[in-house]
Write a protein that holds these residues in place. Structure first.
Motif, PDB file in Angstrom:
ATOM      1  N   CYS A 185       0.856  -1.179   0.000  1.00  0.00           N
ATOM      2  CA  CYS A 185       0.000   0.000   0.000  1.00  0.00           C
ATOM      3  C   CYS A 185       0.895   1.233   0.000  1.00  0.00           C
ATOM      4  O   CYS A 185       1.973   1.233   0.612  1.00  0.00           O
ATOM      5  CB  CYS A 185      -0.883  -0.019   1.247  1.00  0.00           C
ATOM      6  SG  CYS A 185      -1.926   1.430   1.449  1.00  0.00           S
ATOM      7  N   ALA A 186       0.478   2.257  -0.683  1.00  0.00           N
ATOM      8  CA  ALA A 186       1.216   3.519  -0.712  1.00  0.00           C
ATOM      9  C   ALA A 186       0.230   4.672  -0.583  1.00  0.00           C
ATOM     10  O   ALA A 186      -0.943   4.544  -0.958  1.00  0.00           O
ATOM     11  CB  ALA A 186       2.028   3.660  -1.999  1.00  0.00           C
ATOM     12  N   SER A 187       0.701   5.781  -0.046  1.00  0.00           N
ATOM     13  CA  SER A 187      -0.149   6.965   0.015  1.00  0.00           C
ATOM     14  C   SER A 187       0.635   8.194  -0.423  1.00  0.00           C
ATOM     15  O   SER A 187       1.875   8.197  -0.409  1.00  0.00           O
ATOM     16  CB  SER A 187      -0.729   7.156   1.423  1.00  0.00           C
ATOM     17  OG  SER A 187       0.264   7.536   2.357  1.00  0.00           O
ATOM     18  N   SER A 188      -0.091   9.224  -0.813  1.00  0.00           N
ATOM     19  CA  SER A 188       0.537  10.493  -1.198  1.00  0.00           C
ATOM     20  C   SER A 188      -0.388  11.632  -0.807  1.00  0.00           C
ATOM     21  O   SER A 188      -1.583  11.437  -0.556  1.00  0.00           O
ATOM     22  CB  SER A 188       0.848  10.524  -2.697  1.00  0.00           C
ATOM     23  OG  SER A 188      -0.327  10.478  -3.467  1.00  0.00           O
ATOM     24  N   ARG A 189       0.173  12.830  -0.796  1.00  0.00           N
ATOM     25  CA  ARG A 189      -0.597  13.993  -0.345  1.00  0.00           C
ATOM     26  C   ARG A 189      -1.776  14.282  -1.238  1.00  0.00           C
ATOM     27  O   ARG A 189      -2.768  14.862  -0.820  1.00  0.00           O
ATOM     28  CB  ARG A 189       0.308  15.223  -0.281  1.00  0.00           C
ATOM     29  CG  ARG A 189       1.271  15.194   0.881  1.00  0.00           C
ATOM     30  CD  ARG A 189       1.899  16.553   1.116  1.00  0.00           C
ATOM     31  NE  ARG A 189       2.759  16.529   2.277  1.00  0.00           N
ATOM     32  CZ  ARG A 189       2.343  16.670   3.533  1.00  0.00           C
ATOM     33  NH1 ARG A 189       1.059  16.877   3.751  1.00  0.00           N
ATOM     34  NH2 ARG A 189       3.187  16.624   4.528  1.00  0.00           N
ATOM     35  N   ARG A 218       3.099  13.729  -7.399  1.00  0.00           N
ATOM     36  CA  ARG A 218       3.028  13.504  -5.961  1.00  0.00           C
ATOM     37  C   ARG A 218       3.847  12.276  -5.583  1.00  0.00           C
ATOM     38  O   ARG A 218       3.637  11.202  -6.128  1.00  0.00           O
ATOM     39  CB  ARG A 218       1.577  13.279  -5.537  1.00  0.00           C
ATOM     40  CG  ARG A 218       0.656  14.428  -5.870  1.00  0.00           C
ATOM     41  CD  ARG A 218       0.907  15.625  -4.989  1.00  0.00           C
ATOM     42  NE  ARG A 218      -0.127  16.650  -5.150  1.00  0.00           N
ATOM     43  CZ  ARG A 218      -0.188  17.760  -4.440  1.00  0.00           C
ATOM     44  NH1 ARG A 218       0.726  18.000  -3.511  1.00  0.00           N
ATOM     45  NH2 ARG A 218      -1.157  18.625  -4.655  1.00  0.00           N
ATOM     46  N   ASP A 219       4.766  12.422  -4.646  1.00  0.00           N
ATOM     47  CA  ASP A 219       5.583  11.297  -4.220  1.00  0.00           C
ATOM     48  C   ASP A 219       4.752  10.312  -3.407  1.00  0.00           C
ATOM     49  O   ASP A 219       4.000  10.712  -2.531  1.00  0.00           O
ATOM     50  CB  ASP A 219       6.759  11.792  -3.388  1.00  0.00           C
ATOM     51  CG  ASP A 219       7.745  12.604  -4.224  1.00  0.00           C
ATOM     52  OD1 ASP A 219       8.374  13.515  -3.660  1.00  0.00           O
ATOM     53  OD2 ASP A 219       7.882  12.317  -5.425  1.00  0.00           O
ATOM     54  N   GLN A 220       4.945   9.046  -3.699  1.00  0.00           N
ATOM     55  CA  GLN A 220       4.225   7.995  -3.000  1.00  0.00           C
ATOM     56  C   GLN A 220       5.125   7.345  -1.964  1.00  0.00           C
ATOM     57  O   GLN A 220       6.290   7.066  -2.228  1.00  0.00           O
ATOM     58  CB  GLN A 220       3.729   6.944  -3.998  1.00  0.00           C
ATOM     59  CG  GLN A 220       2.694   7.487  -4.972  1.00  0.00           C
ATOM     60  CD  GLN A 220       2.214   6.465  -5.949  1.00  0.00           C
ATOM     61  OE1 GLN A 220       2.116   5.271  -5.632  1.00  0.00           O
ATOM     62  NE2 GLN A 220       1.896   6.904  -7.156  1.00  0.00           N
ATOM     63  N   TYR A 221       4.544   7.067  -0.807  1.00  0.00           N
ATOM     64  CA  TYR A 221       5.263   6.443   0.299  1.00  0.00           C
ATOM     65  C   TYR A 221       4.620   5.102   0.598  1.00  0.00           C
ATOM     66  O   TYR A 221       3.409   5.029   0.815  1.00  0.00           O
ATOM     67  CB  TYR A 221       5.250   7.369   1.521  1.00  0.00           C
ATOM     68  CG  TYR A 221       5.941   8.682   1.241  1.00  0.00           C
ATOM     69  CD1 TYR A 221       5.242   9.757   0.709  1.00  0.00           C
ATOM     70  CD2 TYR A 221       7.312   8.826   1.459  1.00  0.00           C
ATOM     71  CE1 TYR A 221       5.896  10.950   0.406  1.00  0.00           C
ATOM     72  CE2 TYR A 221       7.961  10.017   1.169  1.00  0.00           C
ATOM     73  CZ  TYR A 221       7.247  11.070   0.631  1.00  0.00           C
ATOM     74  OH  TYR A 221       7.892  12.240   0.329  1.00  0.00           O
ATOM     75  N   PHE A 222       5.480   4.079   0.631  1.00  0.00           N
ATOM     76  CA  PHE A 222       4.993   2.711   0.734  1.00  0.00           C
ATOM     77  C   PHE A 222       5.021   2.195   2.169  1.00  0.00           C
ATOM     78  O   PHE A 222       5.892   2.554   2.964  1.00  0.00           O
ATOM     79  CB  PHE A 222       5.846   1.778  -0.128  1.00  0.00           C
ATOM     80  CG  PHE A 222       5.526   1.846  -1.592  1.00  0.00           C
ATOM     81  CD1 PHE A 222       6.026   2.876  -2.372  1.00  0.00           C
ATOM     82  CD2 PHE A 222       4.720   0.888  -2.188  1.00  0.00           C
ATOM     83  CE1 PHE A 222       5.732   2.944  -3.728  1.00  0.00           C
ATOM     84  CE2 PHE A 222       4.424   0.952  -3.541  1.00  0.00           C
ATOM     85  CZ  PHE A 222       4.927   1.986  -4.310  1.00  0.00           C
ATOM     86  N   GLY A 223       4.092   1.298   2.451  1.00  0.00           N
ATOM     87  CA  GLY A 223       4.127   0.539   3.680  1.00  0.00           C
ATOM     88  C   GLY A 223       5.026  -0.678   3.520  1.00  0.00           C
ATOM     89  O   GLY A 223       5.568  -0.920   2.447  1.00  0.00           O
ATOM     90  N   PRO A 224       5.162  -1.473   4.599  1.00  0.00           N
ATOM     91  CA  PRO A 224       6.043  -2.639   4.556  1.00  0.00           C
ATOM     92  C   PRO A 224       5.473  -3.821   3.800  1.00  0.00           C
ATOM     93  O   PRO A 224       6.201  -4.764   3.486  1.00  0.00           O
ATOM     94  CB  PRO A 224       6.231  -2.985   6.036  1.00  0.00           C
ATOM     95  CG  PRO A 224       4.981  -2.482   6.680  1.00  0.00           C
ATOM     96  CD  PRO A 224       4.581  -1.258   5.922  1.00  0.00           C
TER      97      PRO A 224
END
Lengths: 113, 115
Positions: free
Chosen positions: B92-96, B102-108
């Motif tokens: 899963c990833a989220s972004s602003r 928009r940069d995406q940040y991932f979970g583990p």
């Protein structure tokens, strides 16, 4: 079909050397090109990213070079360290509203001490 | 601040069973993505949520896969009647916000094994 091709599949570099990973894309409608670093058992982490109107971007030891006419972009890791050993993914974001990532196949980098 | 969290971290299930995977995005991030990572297919997009807009489901591999996002925050990915080819790490990833810059940040990730 939108594709991003990444090479090499694996790479071994001596400590202090330069690691180079290449990617090429087949569709011109991409707006953003991020690179991700992934360690075993972890999710990908954003490393550095570039827009297509820029030819080079540098952040510390990491540099992206972008060649729009050739539809190619590459990641250079200067002064490679054993801690850089990981899998690296290039990605491209298609034009549009979603921002979904199209990933390359990944490169496993091993930096030998 | 806290990053993207996913649960469970590992899930082993029998073929034919249903599974639910959960994602908690970074607080304040309105866009949420699901990806799948497998040896054969690499990293592939599954589905995208942004605010109250209709989700982009174009990456879901079959109608056995569905996802929802409640209250604009937590998301659940459901796989019905699991098959062995569903074995993979689900990220899963989220972004602003949504959109290409928009940069995406991932979970583990959740490692799913179907036996």
């Amino acid at each position: 079909q939108q594709q991003v091709k990444q090479s090499p599949q694996s790479l071994i570099v001596q400590k202090g050397g330069i690691s180079i990973i290449n990617c090429a894309y087949e569709n011109t409608a991409f707006d953003y090109f991020p690179w991700y670093q992934q360690f075993p058992g972890k999710g990908p982490a954003l490393l550095i990213a570039i827009r297509p109107d820029v030819s080079e971007k540098k952040e510390g030891r990491f540099t992206i070079s972008f060649n729009k006419s050739a539809k190619q972009f590459s990641l250079h890791i200067m002064d490679s360290q054993p801690g850089d050993s990981a899998t690296y993914f290039c990605a491209a974001v298609p034009s549009g509203n979603t921002g979904k990532l199209i990933f390359g196949q990944g490169t496993t980098l091993q930096v030998k001490p | 601040g806290a990053g993207v969290s996913q649960s469970p971290s590992n899930k082993v299930t029998e073929k034919g069973k249903d599974v639910e995977l959960r994602c908690d995005p970074i607080s304040g991030h309105t866009a949420l993505y699901w990806y799948r990572q497998s040896l054969g297919q690499g990293l592939e997009f599954l589905i995208y949520f942004q605010g109250n807009s209709a989700p982009d489901k174009s990456g879901l591999p079959s109608d056995r896969f569905s996802a929802e996002r409640t209250g604009g925050s937590v998301s659940t990915l459901t796989i019905q009647r699991t098959q062995q080819e569903d074995s993979a790490v689900y990220l899963c990833a989220s972004s602003r916000g949504g959109g290409p810059l928009r940069d995406q940040y991932f979970g583990p990730g959740t490692r799913l094994t179907v036996t």
